[in-house]
Design a protein around this motif. Sequence first.
Motif, PDB file in Angstrom:
ATOM      1  N   ASP A   1     -12.266   1.660  25.460  1.00  0.00           N
ATOM      2  CA  ASP A   1     -12.708   2.752  25.955  1.00  0.00           C
ATOM      3  C   ASP A   1     -14.276   3.622  25.141  1.00  0.00           C
ATOM      4  OD1 ASP A   1     -12.041   3.649  24.009  1.00  0.00           O
ATOM      5  OD2 ASP A   1     -10.519   5.167  25.670  1.00  0.00           O
ATOM      6  N   GLY A   2     -15.066   3.086  23.642  1.00  0.00           N
ATOM      7  CA  GLY A   2     -15.654   3.434  23.475  1.00  0.00           C
ATOM      8  C   GLY A   2     -15.512   4.133  22.347  1.00  0.00           C
ATOM      9  N   SER A   3     -13.895   4.804  22.153  1.00  0.00           N
ATOM     10  CA  SER A   3     -13.872   5.856  21.045  1.00  0.00           C
ATOM     11  C   SER A   3     -13.078   5.023  19.990  1.00  0.00           C
ATOM     12  CB  SER A   3     -11.930   6.376  21.464  1.00  0.00           C
ATOM     13  OG  SER A   3     -11.254   5.612  21.746  1.00  0.00           O
ATOM     14  N   SER A   4     -13.047   5.121  18.837  1.00  0.00           N
ATOM     15  CA  SER A   4     -13.047   4.772  17.730  1.00  0.00           C
ATOM     16  C   SER A   4     -11.859   5.428  16.674  1.00  0.00           C
ATOM     17  CB  SER A   4     -14.423   3.417  16.198  1.00  0.00           C
ATOM     18  OG  SER A   4     -14.647   5.161  16.361  1.00  0.00           O
ATOM     19  N   SER A   5     -11.227   4.609  16.098  1.00  0.00           N
ATOM     20  CA  SER A   5     -10.396   4.807  14.583  1.00  0.00           C
ATOM     21  C   SER A   5     -10.688   4.324  13.662  1.00  0.00           C
ATOM     22  CB  SER A   5      -9.073   4.738  15.234  1.00  0.00           C
ATOM     23  OG  SER A   5      -8.456   3.507  14.988  1.00  0.00           O
ATOM     24  N   TRP A   6     -10.272   4.869  12.195  1.00  0.00           N
ATOM     25  CA  TRP A   6     -10.657   4.517  11.060  1.00  0.00           C
ATOM     26  C   TRP A   6      -8.750   4.561  10.106  1.00  0.00           C
ATOM     27  CZ3 TRP A   6     -14.907   3.163   8.453  1.00  0.00           C
ATOM     28  CH2 TRP A   6     -16.129   3.884   9.011  1.00  0.00           C
ATOM     29  N   SER A   7      -9.125   3.390   9.337  1.00  0.00           N
ATOM     30  CA  SER A   7      -7.793   3.025   8.498  1.00  0.00           C
ATOM     31  C   SER A   7      -8.481   3.414   7.009  1.00  0.00           C
ATOM     32  CB  SER A   7      -7.223   2.355   9.731  1.00  0.00           C
ATOM     33  OG  SER A   7      -7.913   1.181   9.416  1.00  0.00           O
ATOM     34  N   THR A   8      -7.137   3.424   6.528  1.00  0.00           N
ATOM     35  CA  THR A   8      -7.693   3.563   5.348  1.00  0.00           C
ATOM     36  C   THR A   8      -6.455   2.653   4.778  1.00  0.00           C
ATOM     37  OG1 THR A   8      -8.848   5.140   4.980  1.00  0.00           O
ATOM     38  CG2 THR A   8      -7.926   4.772   2.203  1.00  0.00           C
ATOM     39  N   LEU A   9      -7.139   1.889   3.481  1.00  0.00           N
ATOM     40  CA  LEU A   9      -6.302   0.434   2.852  1.00  0.00           C
ATOM     41  C   LEU A   9      -5.865   0.437   1.269  1.00  0.00           C
ATOM     42  CD1 LEU A   9      -3.907  -1.179   3.448  1.00  0.00           C
ATOM     43  CD2 LEU A   9      -5.464  -3.446   3.268  1.00  0.00           C
ATOM     44  N   LEU A  10      -4.823   0.834   0.290  1.00  0.00           N
ATOM     45  CA  LEU A  10      -4.783   1.142  -0.430  1.00  0.00           C
ATOM     46  C   LEU A  10      -4.507   0.039  -1.163  1.00  0.00           C
ATOM     47  CD1 LEU A  10      -5.819   3.083  -2.977  1.00  0.00           C
ATOM     48  CD2 LEU A  10      -3.908   4.087  -3.019  1.00  0.00           C
ATOM     49  N   CYS A  11      -5.038  -1.020  -2.508  1.00  0.00           N
ATOM     50  CA  CYS A  11      -4.340  -2.327  -2.076  1.00  0.00           C
ATOM     51  C   CYS A  11      -5.022  -2.776  -4.492  1.00  0.00           C
ATOM     52  CB  CYS A  11      -4.851  -3.757  -1.359  1.00  0.00           C
ATOM     53  SG  CYS A  11      -6.583  -3.885  -1.812  1.00  0.00           S
ATOM     54  N   MET A  12      -4.213  -3.779  -4.498  1.00  0.00           N
ATOM     55  CA  MET A  12      -4.282  -4.297  -6.080  1.00  0.00           C
ATOM     56  C   MET A  12      -5.240  -5.076  -5.956  1.00  0.00           C
ATOM     57  SD  MET A  12      -0.588  -5.173  -7.292  1.00  0.00           S
ATOM     58  CE  MET A  12       0.046  -6.778  -5.871  1.00  0.00           C
ATOM     59  N   ASP A  13      -6.334  -5.142  -7.733  1.00  0.00           N
ATOM     60  CA  ASP A  13      -7.412  -5.167  -7.752  1.00  0.00           C
ATOM     61  C   ASP A  13      -6.643  -7.139  -8.390  1.00  0.00           C
ATOM     62  OD1 ASP A  13      -9.511  -5.980  -8.534  1.00  0.00           O
ATOM     63  OD2 ASP A  13     -10.491  -5.462  -9.882  1.00  0.00           O
TER      64      ASP A  13
ATOM     65  N   ALA B   1       0.812  -0.940   0.349  1.00  0.00           N
ATOM     66  CA  ALA B   1      -0.073  -0.080  -0.086  1.00  0.00           C
ATOM     67  C   ALA B   1       0.804   1.045   0.332  1.00  0.00           C
ATOM     68  CB  ALA B   1      -0.640  -0.191   0.956  1.00  0.00           C
ATOM     69  N   THR B   2       2.260   1.377   0.541  1.00  0.00           N
ATOM     70  CA  THR B   2       3.609   2.385   0.871  1.00  0.00           C
ATOM     71  C   THR B   2       3.483   2.151  -0.364  1.00  0.00           C
ATOM     72  OG1 THR B   2       5.035   1.367   1.046  1.00  0.00           O
ATOM     73  CG2 THR B   2       3.057   1.906   2.988  1.00  0.00           C
ATOM     74  N   LYS B   3       3.593   1.572  -1.489  1.00  0.00           N
ATOM     75  CA  LYS B   3       4.526   0.852  -2.501  1.00  0.00           C
ATOM     76  C   LYS B   3       3.509   1.804  -4.051  1.00  0.00           C
ATOM     77  CE  LYS B   3       8.554   0.363  -0.764  1.00  0.00           C
ATOM     78  NZ  LYS B   3       9.706   1.398  -1.424  1.00  0.00           N
ATOM     79  N   ILE B   4       2.216   1.154  -4.161  1.00  0.00           N
ATOM     80  CA  ILE B   4       1.454   2.104  -4.810  1.00  0.00           C
ATOM     81  C   ILE B   4       1.500   2.928  -5.177  1.00  0.00           C
ATOM     82  CG2 ILE B   4      -1.096   1.111  -5.908  1.00  0.00           C
ATOM     83  CD1 ILE B   4      -1.097  -1.174  -4.049  1.00  0.00           C
ATOM     84  N   ASP B   5       1.386   2.892  -6.690  1.00  0.00           N
ATOM     85  CA  ASP B   5       1.163   5.205  -7.148  1.00  0.00           C
ATOM     86  C   ASP B   5      -0.331   4.597  -7.695  1.00  0.00           C
ATOM     87  OD1 ASP B   5       1.011   7.233  -8.034  1.00  0.00           O
ATOM     88  OD2 ASP B   5       2.520   6.832  -9.473  1.00  0.00           O
ATOM     89  N   PRO B   6      -1.415   5.428  -7.018  1.00  0.00           N
ATOM     90  CA  PRO B   6      -2.512   5.601  -7.419  1.00  0.00           C
ATOM     91  C   PRO B   6      -2.881   5.655  -9.227  1.00  0.00           C
ATOM     92  CG  PRO B   6      -2.360   6.661  -4.967  1.00  0.00           C
ATOM     93  CD  PRO B   6      -0.986   6.208  -6.259  1.00  0.00           C
ATOM     94  N   ARG B   7      -1.525   6.875  -9.180  1.00  0.00           N
ATOM     95  CA  ARG B   7      -1.923   7.401 -10.895  1.00  0.00           C
ATOM     96  C   ARG B   7      -1.732   6.519 -12.028  1.00  0.00           C
ATOM     97  NH1 ARG B   7      -0.162  11.341  -7.178  1.00  0.00           N
ATOM     98  NH2 ARG B   7       1.496  10.429  -7.349  1.00  0.00           N
ATOM     99  N   ALA B   8      -0.185   5.441 -11.715  1.00  0.00           N
ATOM    100  CA  ALA B   8      -0.344   4.242 -12.493  1.00  0.00           C
ATOM    101  C   ALA B   8      -0.517   3.085 -12.694  1.00  0.00           C
ATOM    102  CB  ALA B   8       1.297   4.174 -11.981  1.00  0.00           C
ATOM    103  N   MET B   9      -1.942   2.729 -12.299  1.00  0.00           N
ATOM    104  CA  MET B   9      -2.450   1.489 -11.785  1.00  0.00           C
ATOM    105  C   MET B   9      -4.493   2.096 -12.432  1.00  0.00           C
ATOM    106  SD  MET B   9      -0.972  -0.577  -9.003  1.00  0.00           S
ATOM    107  CE  MET B   9      -1.623  -1.805  -9.321  1.00  0.00           C
ATOM    108  N   ARG B  10      -5.059   1.278 -13.240  1.00  0.00           N
ATOM    109  CA  ARG B  10      -6.149   1.775 -13.782  1.00  0.00           C
ATOM    110  C   ARG B  10      -7.038   1.438 -12.960  1.00  0.00           C
ATOM    111  NH1 ARG B  10      -5.558  -0.210 -20.178  1.00  0.00           N
ATOM    112  NH2 ARG B  10      -4.370   1.673 -21.058  1.00  0.00           N
ATOM    113  N   ARG B  11      -7.064   0.302 -12.167  1.00  0.00           N
ATOM    114  CA  ARG B  11      -7.955  -0.567 -11.015  1.00  0.00           C
ATOM    115  C   ARG B  11      -7.359  -0.898 -10.114  1.00  0.00           C
ATOM    116  NH1 ARG B  11     -12.310  -3.108 -13.048  1.00  0.00           N
ATOM    117  NH2 ARG B  11     -12.425  -4.762 -11.550  1.00  0.00           N
TER     118      ARG B  11
END
Length: 499
Positions: A124-136, A102-112
């Motif tokens: 404790d009730g709090s929450s956090s969000w994480s985003t992951l970019l991966c190949m199709d 996910a740290t190596k993928i260039d979104p501009r160089a891949m079609r999908r």
Amino acid sequence: MDQLPLTTVAGSLEGGGRVVDTYKRALATAASVAAYAMLARGMARELLPEELRAAVRWGAAFVRARLGAGDKERHTIVIRRQFDTGCYSENHLFDAARAYLATKIDPRAMRRLCLARSRHKEPDGSSSWSTLLCMDDGGSTTDAFEGVEFRWTSIETGGDDGKKGKGHRTPRETLELSFDAEHTDTALERYVPFIMSTAEQLQRLDRALKIFMNEGRSWHGINHHHPATFDTLAMGSALKRAVIDDLDRFLKRKEYYRRIGKAWKRGYLLHGPPGTGKSSLVAAMANYLRFNLYDLDLSEVRLNSALQRLLIAMPNKSILVIEDIDCCFDAMSREDPKMLVSADAYNSSDSSDDDGHTGAHKQQNVTLSGLLNFIDGLWSTTGEERIIVFTTNYKDRLDPALLRRGRMDMHIYMGFCCWEAFKTLARNYHLVDDHVLFPEIQELLAAVEVTPAEVSEMLLRSEDADVALRVLTEFLHNKRRKARKEETEIKNDEVEKAM
């Protein structure tokens, strides 16, 4: 002797000259072609988009394969998301590889691409969000490591092409890692471990830090949101740089500690007057390293055996903190017989309550020897990559055993507010790097002893920088007048005693 005709010799010389000229022209043409090729390659890198360059590379590889120039043997490592061991189990290498890629993928160089967001809920009730970019499925990318090119491909196998029903099989996600066969050792021995360690670092950076407190013989943790960082810490820049460099050096020395036969840990003794930022430095260290904090309250521990259980239960990559260490073993010798109990009392207290408490025995029986055993004794090797921090307001009250050379690796004096520390505070609270009152404040700070906590309190009095700095200036003037008055009174007392 027969002699060749002069015409024959002249013809031979003329033919040889033509050959030399032809050879020179060929060399010049080759050099020109090479220069133009280098120029074209440079221009292509600058002007052509990545998609077109990838297509050219693919075409070149196809031509080489057709002409027999691409006969190098290739190896492929298949990394399945799940592996069958009787019941399907998660493959941690798959998750690590996907996080790394996910740290190596260039979104501009891949079609999908696949984009995923996950929500993690804390106790404790709090929450956090994480985003992951991966190949199709079918997507691929390349990565370079130690000069070797590795190709990653995402593949889904085992599905039923969208069919539903009782026998429906869910597609299995797989990552394929391809490389030249000659680099197999590099892939297995260095590249894969590098991916695992990098993914672990990424996970540590993303996770919410926790602070744990001991209750009886166990730890209980909550989320730790202390905002202190080395950038916002009010201390001298040289000392701050020394602490950061020491932490960085410690993290890189796993093999070094193993080679010299020492436990992979580091000890810091923070000492200085109250309000000088010792707790903030501990929080900044935790945020910098992304290590969880374990705040040990020795008044809650009754026996050395309970202390050992607590310390052994600490995971690697953590910071053990004991605040006000001078109060924990106040006026105690390491072998003070008053702190020892009989075997009967030990057995009854150890068996009557799972937390180490009894109605009849409330005396604390933890000794300094028990703690030192964990710092650098036999128990010190029960964990790795740990930081141990002691804080005290009064270093002179500490047992000499704690101050022995080599026990706490770095002694850090947290002193009164200096000019550099004040500038950091002014920037933190009011976003100012210069002000008409700065020269006066600098002169006053050199003349009086004031803690960063006191300066912070004055700067909080107003959101207006001008007002807050005037309040601080008046506070420092009062401090200097008070100090001069006390100094005069001391001198007068000394004169009266002398008379």
